[in-house]
Design a protein around this motif. Structure first.
Motif, mmCIF file in Angstrom:
data_model
loop_
_atom_site.group_PDB
_atom_site.id
_atom_site.type_symbol
_atom_site.label_atom_id
_atom_site.label_comp_id
_atom_site.label_asym_id
_atom_site.label_seq_id
_atom_site.Cartn_x
_atom_site.Cartn_y
_atom_site.Cartn_z
ATOM 1 N N ALA A 291 -6.539 4.575 -0.264
ATOM 2 C CA ALA A 291 -7.840 3.406 -0.026
ATOM 3 C C ALA A 291 -6.863 1.561 1.035
ATOM 4 C CB ALA A 291 -7.968 2.683 -1.479
ATOM 5 N N ASP A 292 -8.533 1.286 1.629
ATOM 6 C CA ASP A 292 -8.829 0.138 2.374
ATOM 7 C C ASP A 292 -8.350 -1.106 1.736
ATOM 8 O OD1 ASP A 292 -8.528 0.375 4.605
ATOM 9 O OD2 ASP A 292 -9.943 -0.374 4.820
ATOM 10 N N THR A 293 -8.595 -0.931 0.256
ATOM 11 C CA THR A 293 -7.827 -2.089 -1.111
ATOM 12 C C THR A 293 -6.926 -2.036 -1.483
ATOM 13 O OG1 THR A 293 -8.776 -0.317 -2.919
ATOM 14 C CG2 THR A 293 -10.613 -2.408 -1.434
ATOM 15 N N SER A 294 -6.100 -1.473 -1.343
ATOM 16 C CA SER A 294 -4.803 -1.030 -1.752
ATOM 17 C C SER A 294 -3.957 -1.981 -2.098
ATOM 18 C CB SER A 294 -4.132 0.079 -2.189
ATOM 19 O OG SER A 294 -4.749 1.192 -2.157
ATOM 20 N N PHE A 295 -3.863 -1.994 -0.090
ATOM 21 C CA PHE A 295 -2.429 -3.752 0.202
ATOM 22 C C PHE A 295 -3.455 -4.805 -1.099
ATOM 23 C CE2 PHE A 295 -0.967 -6.663 2.916
ATOM 24 C CZ PHE A 295 -0.024 -6.371 3.181
#
Length: 393
Positions: free
Chosen positions: A143-147
């Motif tokens: 997911a692009d939001t994980s970081f």
């Protein structure tokens, strides 16, 4: 490990097959106009000439079938693919890190889809198709939001009623996290102990900044959705939220019309009146187009302004890195943004800045207080490395 990386959009599907040990990219391509007349697949094999296959792509399942057919023609059958990594735009509250695909994790992608409806539903469909067609191959969600998930609460919480925020999971989620993670990783490999506080600048048609302190994300510019933050190709970026109410009440626009306006009809496109592509806008500005020059000036101003905001979240910064389509390719944009930040002690070597290269490199002067780099991003590699790590367990 040979990993197939898939990035599905509402009407497109990008893919890349690479080896995580050698970093060799065997083949990559993009299925365009899925479900629309005039669909085609553009692809390359082992760095060769780009080829185009005009073929009907009524749905994502058909596109996936063609992708695997092209892989076989390139000499890679199903048995040689050891894992599939899926870029998911919005992981919501379920994906603080990448996860192996199961019935449960796939369900989570659909559950949080209202936060990114144009992307998540298509991505979930493609994951399901891959599981059904190739049950022996493991799949991983990146997911692009994980970081951004673990940024401090003071940075991610919105000043709305707590019961509303908690019930609807409203917070800053960010985006481009996989790219920002790669930019940190590469910058650290290049500079070692000389980098601790990095402002990562992912500047493309979609654009965001990230404040990364010793590998940990402290803040980012995109918010609940990718509309927040910087001025972008067709997105307005941060504006007074009451603008939405005003447009509905006084302008007579529907919520959907405002959503479309702010996401697809604003930004560089709206200011310039010419194009969402900064190359076109820059060319017209050089010929004296005042609207195009204003679009550039606003982009430079807003980007430098938010770089300072990211620096504040870390109480300073020692490094900044440009990446993505604009950040990697436009020496004009890099130079203009750095000039806005000269009061910070940012200085770049214009000769180094003008060099075109696919390699990460330092472009700041020796006496610059902030090291400035260009780091070509590689989200596919980061996704593939996550696949290797999770499936090898």
């Amino acid at each position: 490990m040979n990993v197939l990386v898939i990035n599905a959009g509402s009407s497109s599907l990008k893919y890349q097959l690479l080896n995580t040990e050698t970093r060799e990219v065997f083949t990559k391509g993009n299925c365009e106009r899925i479900g629309i007349d005039g669909s085609f697949i553009g692809y390359t094999v082992r760095g060769g000439e780009k080829q185009k296959l005009e073929v009907a792509l009524p749905d994502h399942k058909t596109a996936i079938k063609h992708v695997f057919q092209l892989l076989e023609e390139a000499g890679f059958d199903q048995s040689k693919i050891e894992g599939i990594g899926h870029r998911v735009v919005q992981g919501g509250w379920y994906f603080p890190e990448s996860k192996v695909v199961t019935d449960e994790t796939l369900g989570w992608v659909r559950e949080v889809a209202p936060l990114a409806p144009l992307h998540n539903y298509a991505e979930a469909d493609v994951i399901e198709i891959c599981r059904d067609m190739f049950p022996s191959i493991g799949n991983v969600i990146v997911a692009d939001t994980s970081f951004h998930y673990n940024i401090p609460e003071k940075a991610h919480r919105y000043a709305l009623p707590r019961d509303v925020v908690d019930k609807l999971h409203i917070r800053k989620y960010g985006a481009h996290g996989t790219s920002h993670r790669y930019i940190w990783k590469t910058t650290k490999e290049l500079l070692g102990d000389d980098v601790h506080k990095l402002v990562s600048c992912h500047l493309g048609s979609g654009a965001s900044l990230s404040a990364i302190q010793d590998g940990h994300d402290m803040d980012t510019t995109m918010g609940l959705t990718p509309l927040d933050g910087l001025i972008m190709g067709t997105r307005c970026g941060t504006i007074d939220p009451a603008t939405v109410c005003y447009l509905v009440r006084e302008g007579g626009y529907t919520i959907d019309e405002v959503d479309t306006m702010m996401n697809k009809q604003s930004g560089i496109l709206a200011i310039s009146g010419v194009s969402s592509d900064t190359r076109d806008v820059e060319e017209r500005a050089q010929k004296g187009d005042a609207h195009c020059q204003m679009a550039l000036d606003m982009f430079f101003y807003r980007t430098s302004q938010l770089i300072a905001e990211m620096a504040q979240s870390m109480h300073g910064f020692d490094t900044m890195a440009f990446s993505a389509g604009i950040g990697e390719n436009s020496d004009t944009f890099r130079s203009a943004i750095c000039k806005e930040l000269a009061w910070f002690g940012v200085k770049i070597d214009e000769e180094k800045n003008s060099v075109r290269s696919d390699d990460p490199r330092v472009i700041s002067t020796e006496d610059s207080k902030i090291k400035v780099l260009v780091v070509p991003t590689n989200e596919e590699l980061m996704i593939a490395l996550d696949v290797q790590e999770l499936l090898s367990k």
